[in-house]
Design a protein around this motif. Structure first.
Motif, PDB file in Angstrom:
ATOM      1  N   SER A  94     -20.318 -26.756 -13.578  1.00 12.29           N
ATOM      2  CA  SER A  94     -19.615 -26.109 -12.457  1.00 12.29           C
ATOM      3  C   SER A  94     -20.484 -25.025 -11.834  1.00 12.29           C
ATOM      4  CB  SER A  94     -18.281 -25.517 -12.927  1.00 12.29           C
ATOM      5  OG  SER A  94     -17.401 -26.536 -13.332  1.00 12.29           O
ATOM      6  N   ILE A  95     -21.130 -24.231 -12.679  1.00 18.34           N
ATOM      7  CA  ILE A  95     -22.038 -23.191 -12.174  1.00 18.34           C
ATOM      8  C   ILE A  95     -23.217 -23.827 -11.439  1.00 18.34           C
ATOM      9  CG2 ILE A  95     -23.712 -21.429 -12.888  1.00 18.34           C
ATOM     10  CD1 ILE A  95     -21.623 -20.553 -14.996  1.00 18.34           C
ATOM     11  N   ALA A  96     -23.767 -24.908 -12.012  1.00 14.66           N
ATOM     12  CA  ALA A  96     -24.883 -25.593 -11.346  1.00 14.66           C
ATOM     13  C   ALA A  96     -24.463 -26.081  -9.961  1.00 14.66           C
ATOM     14  CB  ALA A  96     -25.360 -26.769 -12.197  1.00 14.66           C
ATOM     15  N   LEU A  97     -23.265 -26.629  -9.858  1.00 12.12           N
ATOM     16  CA  LEU A  97     -22.781 -27.119  -8.560  1.00 12.12           C
ATOM     17  C   LEU A  97     -22.564 -25.980  -7.568  1.00 12.12           C
ATOM     18  CD1 LEU A  97     -20.363 -29.837  -9.940  1.00 12.12           C
ATOM     19  CD2 LEU A  97     -22.340 -30.272  -8.455  1.00 12.12           C
ATOM     20  N   LEU A  98     -21.994 -24.874  -8.024  1.00  8.63           N
ATOM     21  CA  LEU A  98     -21.772 -23.725  -7.140  1.00  8.63           C
ATOM     22  C   LEU A  98     -23.094 -23.098  -6.685  1.00  8.63           C
ATOM     23  CD1 LEU A  98     -18.703 -21.942  -8.775  1.00  8.63           C
ATOM     24  CD2 LEU A  98     -18.808 -22.942  -6.486  1.00  8.63           C
ATOM     25  N   VAL A  99     -24.024 -22.957  -7.615  1.00 10.03           N
ATOM     26  CA  VAL A  99     -25.331 -22.377  -7.279  1.00 10.03           C
ATOM     27  C   VAL A  99     -26.040 -23.241  -6.243  1.00 10.03           C
ATOM     28  CG1 VAL A  99     -27.649 -21.949  -8.219  1.00 10.03           C
ATOM     29  CG2 VAL A  99     -25.635 -21.074  -9.406  1.00 10.03           C
ATOM     30  N   ARG A 100     -25.994 -24.544  -6.440  1.00 12.02           N
ATOM     31  CA  ARG A 100     -26.640 -25.461  -5.500  1.00 12.02           C
ATOM     32  C   ARG A 100     -26.011 -25.341  -4.111  1.00 12.02           C
ATOM     33  NH1 ARG A 100     -25.314 -29.539  -1.761  1.00 12.02           N
ATOM     34  NH2 ARG A 100     -26.906 -31.131  -1.747  1.00 12.02           N
ATOM     35  N   GLU A 101     -24.682 -25.269  -4.041  1.00 11.07           N
ATOM     36  CA  GLU A 101     -24.006 -25.172  -2.747  1.00 11.07           C
ATOM     37  C   GLU A 101     -24.426 -23.913  -2.002  1.00 11.07           C
ATOM     38  OE1 GLU A 101     -22.351 -27.485  -1.158  1.00 11.07           O
ATOM     39  OE2 GLU A 101     -22.515 -28.797  -2.895  1.00 11.07           O
ATOM     40  N   ILE A 102     -24.478 -22.796  -2.709  1.00 11.01           N
ATOM     41  CA  ILE A 102     -24.875 -21.534  -2.083  1.00 11.01           C
ATOM     42  C   ILE A 102     -26.342 -21.597  -1.649  1.00 11.01           C
ATOM     43  CG2 ILE A 102     -25.244 -19.060  -2.487  1.00 11.01           C
ATOM     44  CD1 ILE A 102     -22.713 -19.276  -4.388  1.00 11.01           C
ATOM     45  N   TYR A 103     -27.201 -22.108  -2.523  1.00  7.86           N
ATOM     46  CA  TYR A 103     -28.631 -22.206  -2.230  1.00  7.86           C
ATOM     47  C   TYR A 103     -28.892 -23.088  -1.016  1.00  7.86           C
ATOM     48  CZ  TYR A 103     -33.542 -23.454  -2.731  1.00  7.86           C
ATOM     49  OH  TYR A 103     -34.870 -23.671  -2.490  1.00  7.86           O
ATOM     50  N   VAL A 104     -28.301 -24.298  -1.006  1.00  7.68           N
ATOM     51  CA  VAL A 104     -28.559 -25.231   0.088  1.00  7.68           C
ATOM     52  C   VAL A 104     -27.956 -24.711   1.392  1.00  7.68           C
ATOM     53  CG1 VAL A 104     -28.117 -27.582   0.947  1.00  7.68           C
ATOM     54  CG2 VAL A 104     -28.920 -27.238  -1.397  1.00  7.68           C
ATOM     55  N   SER A 105     -26.800 -24.074   1.328  1.00  8.61           N
ATOM     56  CA  SER A 105     -26.212 -23.485   2.539  1.00  8.61           C
ATOM     57  C   SER A 105     -27.133 -22.414   3.116  1.00  8.61           C
ATOM     58  CB  SER A 105     -24.842 -22.871   2.231  1.00  8.61           C
ATOM     59  OG  SER A 105     -23.919 -23.872   1.912  1.00  8.61           O
ATOM     60  N   ALA A 106     -27.657 -21.560   2.254  1.00  5.86           N
ATOM     61  CA  ALA A 106     -28.577 -20.515   2.713  1.00  5.86           C
ATOM     62  C   ALA A 106     -29.863 -21.128   3.266  1.00  5.86           C
ATOM     63  CB  ALA A 106     -28.893 -19.551   1.571  1.00  5.86           C
ATOM     64  N   LEU A 107     -30.362 -22.160   2.594  1.00  2.00           N
ATOM     65  CA  LEU A 107     -31.581 -22.831   3.054  1.00  2.00           C
ATOM     66  C   LEU A 107     -31.358 -23.446   4.431  1.00  2.00           C
ATOM     67  CD1 LEU A 107     -34.480 -23.764   2.351  1.00  2.00           C
ATOM     68  CD2 LEU A 107     -33.445 -25.831   1.360  1.00  2.00           C
ATOM     69  N   ARG A 108     -30.226 -24.124   4.615  1.00  2.00           N
ATOM     70  CA  ARG A 108     -29.930 -24.737   5.914  1.00  2.00           C
ATOM     71  C   ARG A 108     -29.759 -23.676   6.999  1.00  2.00           C
ATOM     72  NH1 ARG A 108     -26.182 -29.220   3.373  1.00  2.00           N
ATOM     73  NH2 ARG A 108     -27.708 -30.891   3.267  1.00  2.00           N
ATOM     74  N   GLU A 109     -29.124 -22.565   6.650  1.00  2.00           N
ATOM     75  CA  GLU A 109     -28.952 -21.481   7.631  1.00  2.00           C
ATOM     76  C   GLU A 109     -30.308 -20.933   8.055  1.00  2.00           C
ATOM     77  OE1 GLU A 109     -27.025 -17.022   7.921  1.00  2.00           O
ATOM     78  OE2 GLU A 109     -26.229 -18.414   6.431  1.00  2.00           O
ATOM     79  N   TRP A 110     -31.190 -20.707   7.091  1.00  2.00           N
ATOM     80  CA  TRP A 110     -32.516 -20.182   7.410  1.00  2.00           C
ATOM     81  C   TRP A 110     -33.295 -21.182   8.255  1.00  2.00           C
ATOM     82  CZ3 TRP A 110     -37.601 -21.474   6.834  1.00  2.00           C
ATOM     83  CH2 TRP A 110     -38.526 -20.457   7.128  1.00  2.00           C
ATOM     84  N   MET A 111     -33.224 -22.461   7.861  1.00  2.00           N
ATOM     85  CA  MET A 111     -33.945 -23.492   8.613  1.00  2.00           C
ATOM     86  C   MET A 111     -33.392 -23.591  10.038  1.00  2.00           C
ATOM     87  SD  MET A 111     -36.300 -24.804   6.605  1.00  2.00           S
ATOM     88  CE  MET A 111     -36.660 -26.486   7.076  1.00  2.00           C
ATOM     89  N   GLY A 112     -32.068 -23.512  10.166  1.00  2.00           N
ATOM     90  CA  GLY A 112     -31.452 -23.566  11.489  1.00  2.00           C
ATOM     91  C   GLY A 112     -31.855 -22.394  12.359  1.00  2.00           C
ATOM     92  N   SER A 113     -31.930 -21.213  11.760  1.00  2.00           N
ATOM     93  CA  SER A 113     -32.312 -20.024  12.537  1.00  2.00           C
ATOM     94  C   SER A 113     -33.768 -20.089  12.981  1.00  2.00           C
ATOM     95  CB  SER A 113     -32.059 -18.746  11.728  1.00  2.00           C
ATOM     96  OG  SER A 113     -32.982 -18.640  10.664  1.00  2.00           O
ATOM     97  N   ASN A 114     -34.533 -20.961  12.334  1.00  2.00           N
ATOM     98  CA  ASN A 114     -35.934 -21.132  12.699  1.00  2.00           C
ATOM     99  C   ASN A 114     -36.189 -22.431  13.458  1.00  2.00           C
ATOM    100  OD1 ASN A 114     -37.716 -18.852  11.548  1.00  2.00           O
ATOM    101  ND2 ASN A 114     -36.197 -19.261   9.966  1.00  2.00           N
TER     102      ASN A 114
END
Length: 190
Positions: A94-114
């Motif tokens: 469950s922690i692995a799934l939550l961590v991945r969701e937060i990480y990928v969301s942040a990665l996509r946000e950063w990529m989108g802003s660039n």
């Protein structure tokens, strides 16, 4: 803004508190009813995307709200099974799934802003992870091992699918990171 797909997505957001309250009711079938509400939300996730494409009703609001609704209800479900089962074997994936969701969301946000969000668009691995994760959560939320006298092993299958989705989750996180790495390293600009 008030397209059919957006209304379905908003319905999914409204289902979140209903899902949580029903699941924790002091009632014999509360967990099964909560799992059903979660299942309904999972189906609406597929349905709103299908309708948005079919009716050509994709909107910026829907593009924003759909993934938010998904992460909110999945996050709630992961916290609920962690609480209900209260063991390491549910908590770790469950922690692995939550961590991945937060990480990928942040990665996509950063990529989108660039201006390079397409480098981390949803992949087959991500879709397979989501399917396994939803089925795992339905099984674990329901707590069912038998139904009407028939052995169905929903919880056992839920454990297996939770680990499978955690492995796919970590794998997809590395795939997205690899795709984004050239942009992260060079400091991508628009």
């Amino acid at each position: 803004m008030w397209t059919v797909p957006n209304c379905i997505t908003l319905f999914r957001v409204i289902l979140i508190p209903v899902f949580v309250v029903v699941y924790f009711l002091d009632w014999r079938w509360a967990h099964e009813a909560g799992a059903f509400i979660f299942w309904l939300a999972a189906i609406t996730d597929w349905f709103d995307g299908y309708l948005a494409r079919k009716l050509q009703q994709s909107t910026p609001f829907g593009a924003f709200l759909d993934p938010v609704a998904d992460k909110l209800i999945v996050g709630a479900a992961l916290l609920m099974i962690t609480h209900s089962y209260a063991n390491l074997w549910i908590t770790l994936p469950s922690i692995a799934l939550l961590v991945r969701e937060i990480y990928v969301s942040a990665l996509r946000e950063w990529m989108g802003s660039n201006g390079v969000r397409d480098a981390v668009k949803v992949s087959f691995i991500g879709k397979a992870k989501t399917t396994a994760q939803m089925l795992a959560l339905i099984g674990l939320l329901s707590g069912l091992e038998t139904f009407m006298g028939i052995t169905i092993y929903w919880v056992s299958l839920g454990y297996i699918l939770l680990y499978f989705s955690a492995v796919l989750s970590i794998w997809s996180m590395f795939v997205y990171t690899k795709a984004a790495w050239p942009h992260l390293r060079s400091g991508a600009t628009k």
